[in-house]
Design a protein around this motif. Structure first.
Motif, mmCIF file in Angstrom:
data_model
loop_
_atom_site.group_PDB
_atom_site.id
_atom_site.type_symbol
_atom_site.label_atom_id
_atom_site.label_comp_id
_atom_site.label_asym_id
_atom_site.label_seq_id
_atom_site.Cartn_x
_atom_site.Cartn_y
_atom_site.Cartn_z
ATOM 1 N N HIS A 296 -40.083 31.224 74.907
ATOM 2 C CA HIS A 296 -39.552 30.121 74.086
ATOM 3 C C HIS A 296 -40.386 29.981 72.814
ATOM 4 O O HIS A 296 -39.849 29.742 71.737
ATOM 5 N N ASP A 297 -41.703 30.145 72.939
ATOM 6 C CA ASP A 297 -42.561 30.114 71.745
ATOM 7 C C ASP A 297 -42.122 31.201 70.763
ATOM 8 O O ASP A 297 -42.094 30.992 69.546
ATOM 9 N N ILE A 298 -41.791 32.362 71.324
ATOM 10 C CA ILE A 298 -41.410 33.497 70.472
ATOM 11 C C ILE A 298 -40.047 33.234 69.838
ATOM 12 O O ILE A 298 -39.851 33.408 68.633
ATOM 13 N N LYS A 299 -39.117 32.762 70.649
ATOM 14 C CA LYS A 299 -37.758 32.531 70.130
ATOM 15 C C LYS A 299 -37.738 31.401 69.097
ATOM 16 O O LYS A 299 -37.008 31.451 68.124
ATOM 17 N N ASP A 300 -38.578 30.365 69.333
ATOM 18 C CA ASP A 300 -38.620 29.224 68.400
ATOM 19 C C ASP A 300 -39.557 29.490 67.224
ATOM 20 O O ASP A 300 -39.733 28.632 66.372
ATOM 21 N N GLN A 301 -40.209 30.620 67.235
ATOM 22 C CA GLN A 301 -41.211 30.943 66.212
ATOM 23 C C GLN A 301 -42.197 29.778 66.054
ATOM 24 O O GLN A 301 -42.447 29.283 64.956
ATOM 25 N N LYS A 302 -42.722 29.342 67.188
ATOM 26 C CA LYS A 302 -43.622 28.187 67.206
ATOM 27 C C LYS A 302 -44.926 28.517 66.466
ATOM 28 O O LYS A 302 -45.490 29.597 66.680
ATOM 29 N N SER A 303 -45.364 27.598 65.593
ATOM 30 C CA SER A 303 -46.651 27.894 64.950
ATOM 31 C C SER A 303 -47.776 27.168 65.687
ATOM 32 O O SER A 303 -47.596 26.051 66.190
ATOM 33 N N PHE A 304 -48.901 27.848 65.759
ATOM 34 C CA PHE A 304 -50.065 27.334 66.489
ATOM 35 C C PHE A 304 -51.204 27.141 65.504
ATOM 36 O O PHE A 304 -51.447 28.015 64.665
ATOM 37 N N ASP A 305 -51.934 26.033 65.645
ATOM 38 C CA ASP A 305 -53.047 25.839 64.701
ATOM 39 C C ASP A 305 -54.218 26.757 65.034
ATOM 40 O O ASP A 305 -55.142 26.896 64.233
ATOM 41 N N ASP A 306 -54.160 27.431 66.200
ATOM 42 C CA ASP A 306 -55.206 28.415 66.494
ATOM 43 C C ASP A 306 -54.636 29.841 66.506
ATOM 44 O O ASP A 306 -55.157 30.715 67.188
ATOM 45 N N ALA A 307 -53.579 30.076 65.706
ATOM 46 C CA ALA A 307 -53.004 31.431 65.654
ATOM 47 C C ALA A 307 -54.037 32.416 65.129
ATOM 48 O O ALA A 307 -54.718 32.139 64.133
ATOM 49 N N VAL A 308 -54.164 33.570 65.807
ATOM 50 C CA VAL A 308 -55.123 34.594 65.349
ATOM 51 C C VAL A 308 -54.470 35.969 65.195
ATOM 52 O O VAL A 308 -55.107 36.907 64.738
ATOM 53 N N ALA A 309 -53.198 36.082 65.595
ATOM 54 C CA ALA A 309 -52.519 37.380 65.466
ATOM 55 C C ALA A 309 -51.022 37.128 65.347
ATOM 56 O O ALA A 309 -50.543 36.022 65.613
ATOM 57 N N THR A 310 -50.306 38.171 64.940
ATOM 58 C CA THR A 310 -48.858 38.070 64.757
ATOM 59 C C THR A 310 -48.164 39.160 65.570
ATOM 60 O O THR A 310 -48.594 40.315 65.562
ATOM 61 N N GLY A 311 -47.076 38.765 66.236
ATOM 62 C CA GLY A 311 -46.220 39.736 66.915
ATOM 63 C C GLY A 311 -44.868 39.770 66.247
ATOM 64 O O GLY A 311 -44.487 38.818 65.541
ATOM 65 N N CYS A 312 -44.117 40.846 66.425
ATOM 66 C CA CYS A 312 -42.760 40.902 65.852
ATOM 67 C C CYS A 312 -41.839 41.821 66.640
ATOM 68 O O CYS A 312 -40.716 42.049 66.222
ATOM 69 N N ARG A 371 -44.101 36.992 81.697
ATOM 70 C CA ARG A 371 -43.617 38.398 81.741
ATOM 71 C C ARG A 371 -42.765 38.696 80.518
ATOM 72 O O ARG A 371 -42.892 39.733 79.881
ATOM 73 N N MET A 372 -41.844 37.774 80.210
ATOM 74 C CA MET A 372 -40.901 38.040 79.124
ATOM 75 C C MET A 372 -41.632 38.051 77.775
ATOM 76 O O MET A 372 -41.383 38.919 76.943
ATOM 77 N N ALA A 373 -42.546 37.101 77.563
ATOM 78 C CA ALA A 373 -43.286 37.091 76.291
ATOM 79 C C ALA A 373 -44.142 38.349 76.169
ATOM 80 O O ALA A 373 -44.212 38.975 75.102
ATOM 81 N N ALA A 374 -44.756 38.754 77.266
ATOM 82 C CA ALA A 374 -45.616 39.939 77.234
ATOM 83 C C ALA A 374 -44.818 41.214 76.990
ATOM 84 O O ALA A 374 -45.371 42.215 76.538
ATOM 85 N N SER A 375 -43.508 41.169 77.259
ATOM 86 C CA SER A 375 -42.700 42.368 76.990
ATOM 87 C C SER A 375 -42.626 42.632 75.491
ATOM 88 O O SER A 375 -42.304 43.739 75.065
ATOM 89 N N SER A 376 -42.950 41.617 74.681
ATOM 90 C CA SER A 376 -43.043 41.797 73.230
ATOM 91 C C SER A 376 -44.494 41.981 72.781
ATOM 92 O O SER A 376 -44.796 42.879 71.993
ATOM 93 N N THR A 377 -45.399 41.143 73.306
ATOM 94 C CA THR A 377 -46.790 41.201 72.803
ATOM 95 C C THR A 377 -47.517 42.469 73.240
ATOM 96 O O THR A 377 -48.559 42.792 72.704
ATOM 97 N N ARG A 378 -46.981 43.196 74.244
ATOM 98 C CA ARG A 378 -47.699 44.342 74.798
ATOM 99 C C ARG A 378 -47.745 45.553 73.862
ATOM 100 O O ARG A 378 -48.494 46.483 74.121
ATOM 101 N N VAL A 379 -46.953 45.574 72.780
ATOM 102 C CA VAL A 379 -46.859 46.830 72.017
ATOM 103 C C VAL A 379 -48.162 47.142 71.255
ATOM 104 O O VAL A 379 -49.020 46.276 71.086
ATOM 105 N N THR A 380 -48.271 48.386 70.810
ATOM 106 C CA THR A 380 -49.558 48.923 70.353
ATOM 107 C C THR A 380 -50.235 48.085 69.258
ATOM 108 O O THR A 380 -51.399 47.709 69.400
ATOM 109 N N VAL A 381 -49.512 47.824 68.173
ATOM 110 C CA VAL A 381 -50.160 47.152 67.031
ATOM 111 C C VAL A 381 -50.476 45.689 67.360
ATOM 112 O O VAL A 381 -51.518 45.162 66.951
ATOM 113 N N THR A 382 -49.613 45.036 68.117
ATOM 114 C CA THR A 382 -49.879 43.644 68.500
ATOM 115 C C THR A 382 -51.145 43.600 69.360
ATOM 116 O O THR A 382 -51.980 42.702 69.208
ATOM 117 N N ALA A 383 -51.290 44.602 70.237
ATOM 118 C CA ALA A 383 -52.517 44.680 71.045
ATOM 119 C C ALA A 383 -53.736 44.899 70.145
ATOM 120 O O ALA A 383 -54.789 44.287 70.346
#
Ligand SMILES: Cc1cc2nc3c(=O)[nH]c(=O)nc-3n(C[C@H](O)[C@H](O)[C@H](O)COP(=O)(O)OP(=O)(O)OC[C@H]3O[C@@H](n4cnc5c(N)ncnc54)[C@H](O)[C@@H]3O)c2cc1C
Length: 430
Positions: A296-312, A371-383
């Motif tokens: 849901h965070d990914i789908k809503d493009q939720k912004s976090f005040d402690d964001a340190v990386a970007t996924g896409c 599980r579902m969020a990690a199916s996106s964050t797991r990719v090489t550059v995001t890691a």
């Protein structure tokens, strides 16, 4: 037992670990990187994967992750540090061997960084809420490492599990794949269709356990097929099951190629170059950290005040198996059970922070996400981006005499900003 006391210990030199170790050492922390393989790179070198997924947005190839990931692409001749866009959104590299050399050079260039290959983090000691030491198995016996901060970038959360931090309880895992390469293939317009038909027939005849695609890619040479097609089910944290899966994966890769060589025009003069060397593990343990990133965070493009990386990357969940090692599910089907394609999204610092242990950060595919969020964050550059953030945070902690729990993600982001890394800052960012 030989003792070492670096400020930062990074366990696992895969996509996340490479970023973490370079970031920590470049910021002045004495850093030790331990890796079970004889090279860095994780999936890129352990399985031969050429893709830099997560470097750029799908719709317009706009770069959203800079820092060490872009530096690696620059070293490999695929991009330049000043680029704002890449030619293909997943920026494939053309030589995994060259990647190994580039990684070796970057690691050895850092005076504050020591790397140990053939070194397996096997155990952890705790004193109160801290990890007091990590035991690493080497040819010279066991080493006792006593760091101030530990970064777990093993992919399987090996250190976190030994330290008994809360883990995601799900035992449902995506299948593994044994990647392989075939030489002297003659490409023609019907090649993929004929290979797909032959692969389905071979599976129906019981020649291999499962398959998908097959995806035939020709990134390394015009006559060399790089293949993602083998699917094996196992629990990567169970040594017996993993051994069985490695054997199954090797067997199935070779059997698939034999089918194509006999039945698919274009493969008649081909030869099997190599498989592996390791089975590719998509999913195993994940921590339940201070924040659990959700779909849901990914789908809503939720912004976090402690964001340190970007996924896409899209929500790329391959069909899973209720019990590891059971029969096939949906042979032939590709991933993307949800398939939602975000523009880009924030990854918060707290999703790298373990609970209950004050000096542990976790980066890469075992960070804290559903599980579902990690199916996106797991990719090489995001890691890699998560790794760089964890390395920057660990070095900052050492310099300030604080624990990762005591600092704020905003401080980490400020450091990353100064390094032209960290979360994507919008269209006008360089
Ligand atoms: C088959 C497959 C296909 C994939 N396809 C793509 C794709 O096309 N594009 C994409 O971007 N991503 C893809 N992925 C996902 C992605 O590659 C990984 O999720 C990503 O590499 C995660 O990075 P990481 O650093 O967390 O893990 P890894 O890159 O796996 O690194 C973990 C490292 O830790 C080491 N290690 C493990 N345990 C220990 C230990 N106890 N002590 C010391 N070292 C240890 C390992 O040897 C490895 O080097 C794929 C994954 C798989 C498995």
């Amino acid at each position: 037992m030989l003792k070492l006391s670096p400020e930062v210990l990074v366990c696992g030199a895969g996509c996340a670990g490479l970023g973490a170790a370079l970031a920590a050492a470049r910021q002045g922390a004495s850093t030790l990187l331990v890796e079970r393989a004889p090279f860095a790179g994780g999936i890129i070198t352990c399985a031969g994967l050429p893709y830099f997924d997560g470097i750029a947005r799908k719709q317009d190839n706009r770069i959203v992750v800079r820092g060490i990931a872009l530096e690696l692409l620059t070293e490999l001749g695929v991009a330049k540090m000043s680029d704002t866009h890449v030619a293909r959104h997943n920026a494939p590299i053309h030589s995994v061997e060259r990647f190994k050399l580039v990684a070796d050079r970057l690691l050895t260039a850092e005076p504050k960084l020591q790397t140990l290959f053939h070194a397996f983090a096997v155990d952890v000691g705790r004193r109160g809420d801290r990890i007091s030491h990590v035991v690493v198995a080497t040819k010279a016996g066991l080493l006792r490492i006593e760091p101030k901060v530990v970064i777990d970038s093993t992919g399987d959360a090996d250190v976190a599990a030994r330290a008994e931090v809360p883990l995601d309880a799900s035992k449902e895992y995506m299948p593994m794949s044994m990647h392989f390469r075939i030489g002297n293939v003659r490409q023609h317009p019907e090649l993929r269709r004929l290979a797909r038909e032959a692969t389905t027939a071979g599976h129906q005849e019981g020649l291999y356990q499962s398959y998908y695609g097959p995806g035939l890619s020709f990134f390394f040479a015009d006559d060399e097929a790089y293949v993602h097609a083998v699917r094996v089910t196992a629990d990567a944290t169970d040594p017996l099951d993993l051994t069985r899966a490695e054997m199954q994966g090797r067997h199935d890769a070779y059997a698939m190629w034999e089918v194509w060589k006999k039945r698919v025009p274009g493969f008649e003069n081909s030869y099997f170059i190599s498989s592996g060397p390791y089975l590719g593990i998509r999913e195993s343990r994940r921590i339940v950290g201070e924040y659990v990133l959700t779909e849901h965070d990914i789908k809503d493009q939720k912004s976090f005040d402690d964001a340190v990386a970007t996924g896409c990357w899209y929500l790329d969940l391959h069909p899973s198996y209720a019990t590891a090692g059971t029969a096939n599910v949906a042979p032939g089907a590709l991933g993307g059970l949800d398939g939602f394609q975000p523009d880009h999204y924030d990854i918060p610092y707290r999703s790298l922070l373990a609970r209950k242990v004050s000096n542990l950060l976790v980066a890469g595919r075992c960070h804290s996400a559903t599980r579902m969020a990690a199916s996106s964050t797991r990719v090489t550059v995001t890691a890699m981006a998560m790794g760089q953030a964890a390395g920057a945070a660990a070095a900052f902690c050492c310099a300030k005499g604080k624990t990762p729990q005591e600092i704020h993600g905003r401080d980490v982001r400020d450091i990353l900003d100064r390094q032209h890394a960290g979360p994507f800052r919008g269209e006008n960012a360089s």
